[in-house]
Motif scaffolding. Structure first.
Motif, PDB file in Angstrom:
ATOM      1  N   GLY A  54       0.816  -1.226   0.000  1.00  0.00           N
ATOM      2  CA  GLY A  54       0.000   0.000   0.000  1.00  0.00           C
ATOM      3  C   GLY A  54       0.843   1.266   0.000  1.00  0.00           C
ATOM      4  O   GLY A  54       2.071   1.220  -0.137  1.00  0.00           O
ATOM      5  N   GLY A  55       0.153   2.401   0.174  1.00  0.00           N
ATOM      6  CA  GLY A  55       0.843   3.697   0.211  1.00  0.00           C
ATOM      7  C   GLY A  55       0.460   4.550  -0.978  1.00  0.00           C
ATOM      8  O   GLY A  55       0.506   4.086  -2.122  1.00  0.00           O
ATOM      9  N   ILE A  56       0.091   5.786  -0.711  1.00  0.00           N
ATOM     10  CA  ILE A  56      -0.384   6.650  -1.802  1.00  0.00           C
ATOM     11  C   ILE A  56       0.768   7.122  -2.689  1.00  0.00           C
ATOM     12  O   ILE A  56       0.577   7.362  -3.875  1.00  0.00           O
ATOM     13  N   ALA A  92       6.230  11.905   2.265  1.00  0.00           N
ATOM     14  CA  ALA A  92       5.132  10.942   2.448  1.00  0.00           C
ATOM     15  C   ALA A  92       4.727  10.968   3.917  1.00  0.00           C
ATOM     16  O   ALA A  92       5.586  10.934   4.799  1.00  0.00           O
ATOM     17  N   VAL A  93       3.426  11.045   4.153  1.00  0.00           N
ATOM     18  CA  VAL A  93       2.941  11.172   5.526  1.00  0.00           C
ATOM     19  C   VAL A  93       1.794  10.202   5.771  1.00  0.00           C
ATOM     20  O   VAL A  93       0.980   9.969   4.874  1.00  0.00           O
ATOM     21  N   THR A  94       1.741   9.626   6.972  1.00  0.00           N
ATOM     22  CA  THR A  94       0.559   8.853   7.364  1.00  0.00           C
ATOM     23  C   THR A  94      -0.229   9.728   8.339  1.00  0.00           C
ATOM     24  O   THR A  94       0.124   9.832   9.512  1.00  0.00           O
ATOM     25  N   THR A 112       0.101   1.443   8.243  1.00  0.00           N
ATOM     26  CA  THR A 112       1.563   1.551   8.194  1.00  0.00           C
ATOM     27  C   THR A 112       2.049   2.244   6.921  1.00  0.00           C
ATOM     28  O   THR A 112       3.231   2.516   6.756  1.00  0.00           O
ATOM     29  N   ALA A 113       1.123   2.491   5.983  1.00  0.00           N
ATOM     30  CA  ALA A 113       1.520   3.127   4.715  1.00  0.00           C
ATOM     31  C   ALA A 113       1.097   4.591   4.713  1.00  0.00           C
ATOM     32  O   ALA A 113       0.169   4.981   5.424  1.00  0.00           O
ATOM     33  N   SER A 131      -1.171  14.490  -3.313  1.00  0.00           N
ATOM     34  CA  SER A 131      -2.039  13.313  -3.437  1.00  0.00           C
ATOM     35  C   SER A 131      -2.442  12.940  -2.012  1.00  0.00           C
ATOM     36  O   SER A 131      -1.559  12.754  -1.173  1.00  0.00           O
ATOM     37  N   SER A 132      -3.726  12.834  -1.746  1.00  0.00           N
ATOM     38  CA  SER A 132      -4.103  12.565  -0.355  1.00  0.00           C
ATOM     39  C   SER A 132      -5.445  11.860  -0.245  1.00  0.00           C
ATOM     40  O   SER A 132      -6.393  12.188  -0.953  1.00  0.00           O
TER      41      SER A 132
END
Ligand SMILES: NC(=O)c1ccc[n+]([C@@H]2O[C@H](COP(=O)([O-])OP(=O)(O)OC[C@H]3O[C@@H](n4cnc5c(N)ncnc54)[C@H](O)[C@@H]3O)[C@@H](O)[C@H]2O)c1
Length: 383
Positions: free
Chosen positions: A195-197, A223-225, A241-242, A262-263
């Motif tokens: 995963g992860g945007i 990149a931020v969670t 976690t992503a 991107s969010s």
């Protein structure tokens, strides 16, 4: 005129993208319309075989849509010489192995992005496909969106003069899954499941930027969670976690600066879920999924900053709609048709595994930039 038939092994069609966009909106729609018409007037019809792990689900989909052939055994499907194309819309983390098996079986391959989880794997696929002499393609769906096609038309006409900058935002609120179910699969929010945007969207941004504005020379990203816990399809709590937001600055050859957010943790105050504003010396445009508006230099108003007065200008009304001037088909279907023509030697399809590898490379560089707090320069990659 003669009709030839292409057997297509479709893997991952129980998933969101595989089912709706690739099976229903593309391959079944192409079958329904009697195939793809080639430049000599002949047709290529499609004959899918559905592959999946869950026999019940795959059989149900096959029956619902009148697809005669399905299997849970990929090896068996790959062994059939009549099926010359392999398509993959599985979870990213299991894609590489299946594609390598398809290449080894001599199939042409078309796949969802990202083609692999890492640039090493992506290049391995690109090399394997080249060595085997099989045709290969990666989904570049955003380029086929009506809004982006109109934007491309403006670029090709020279409308912008010198393009200075691009500013874009993609995203919407994805529910956490506790009091309302999430509208995206939970694996997107787990790094361990691919995963992860940033991984997801930078693959898209790479081909959007390189095909509209030019090669990306450097990236600076974060990149931020934002949302650390979510609830999955079974209502179980899990640690996210992503990353669910990716902030990026892309430096493009010729000096164009592209900034994209991107969010999955923003609420929409835009006309569409993705929008890009392009500013050039001669004019500007804002393009979304469907719409595109433009403002020429000669019709640009002159705002004056004055915090003492309430705003009187209606800025959004000062733009002119770019007309459709044609009809736009579903973007996934349009690209499928291009790929099918390419497979039978009728036209080009340039969005190959190497293009897919550049997308994965941008995602990897973005993550490295975020982790190190550094700008990452990108060299050209070759096989
Ligand atoms: N082009 C786009 O705009 C776009 C949008 C979303 C997703 N995608 C890509 O499409 C792919 C699928 O995403 P999705 O949102 O449809 O996901 P999804 O979870 O809805 O579907 C995943 C598919 O893979 C299968 N699968 C899951 N785990 C598997 C395993 N261990 N082994 C074999 N098969 C497995 C599932 O059965 C299902 O068919 C991803 O690679 C994603 O990056 C592309």
């Amino acid at each position: 005129m003669a009709t030839t038939t292409l057997g297509i092994i479709m893997n991952g069609i129980t998933g969101r993208m595989g089912y709706r966009q690739h099976l229903v909106r593309s391959i079944l729609a192409i079958r329904q319309q009697g195939g793809v018409v080639l430049s000599d007037g002949s047709r290529v019809q499609v004959d899918p075989i559905l592959v999946g792990r869950n026999a019940e689900k795959v059989a149900e989909i096959a029956q619902r849509h009148g697809v005669a052939r399905w299997t849970t055994d990929l090896g068996e499907a790959l062994a059939n010489a009549e099926d010359t194309i392999y398509f993959d819309a599985q979870l990213t983390s299991v894609r590489e192995e299946s594609i390598l098996a398809a290449i080894a079986a001599g199939k042409h391959v078309y796949t969802e992005k990202p083609i692999s989880e890492g640039v090493g794997g992506a290049l391995r696929l690109a090399r394997a496909a080249t060595e085997a002499g099989v045709k290969n393609g990666v989904v570049h769906d955003k380029l086929y969106l009506p809004g982006l096609l109109k934007l491309k038309r403006l670029i090709d006409s020279g409308y912008f003069g010198r393009i200075l900058s691009v500013r874009g935002e993609f995203g919407y609120w994805v529910f956490e899954g506790d009091w309302q179910p999430a509208q995206r699969p939970s694996w997107n929010y787990r790094a361990e499941d691919g995963g992860g945007i940033m991984t997801d969207m930078f693959c898209h941004w790479n081909y959007v930027i390189e095909n509209l504005f030019g090669r990306i020379e450097a990236v600076t990203a974060k990149a931020v969670t934002h949302i650390p816990e979510r609830w999955d399809e079974q209502g179980r709590r899990y640690d996210a976690t992503a990353d669910d937001a990716a902030y990026g600055i892309f430096e493009v050859e010729g000096g164009v600066i592209v900034q994209l957010i991107s969010s999955w943790a923003v609420r929409v105050h835009r006309d569409e879920l993705v929008e890009f504003q392009v500013d050039g010396t001669e004019g500007s445009a804002v393009a979304g999924l469907f719409n595109c508006v433009a403002q020429h230099r000669s019709t640009t108003p002159k705002p004056v900053w004055n915090p003492d007065l309430p705003e009187t200008q209606r800025y959004r009304d000062q733009w002119q709609a770019v007309p459709d001037n044609g009809t736009f088909d579903n973007g996934f279907k349009a690209q499928w048709e291009e790929f099918l023509r390419y497979v039978v030697g009728d036209g080009e399809h340039t969005y190959d595994f190497l293009a897919g590898a550049r997308g994965v490379r941008l995602a990897e560089a973005g993550l490295a930039s975020s982790a190190k707090g550094q700008r990452i320069a990108l060299e050209e990659i070759a096989l």
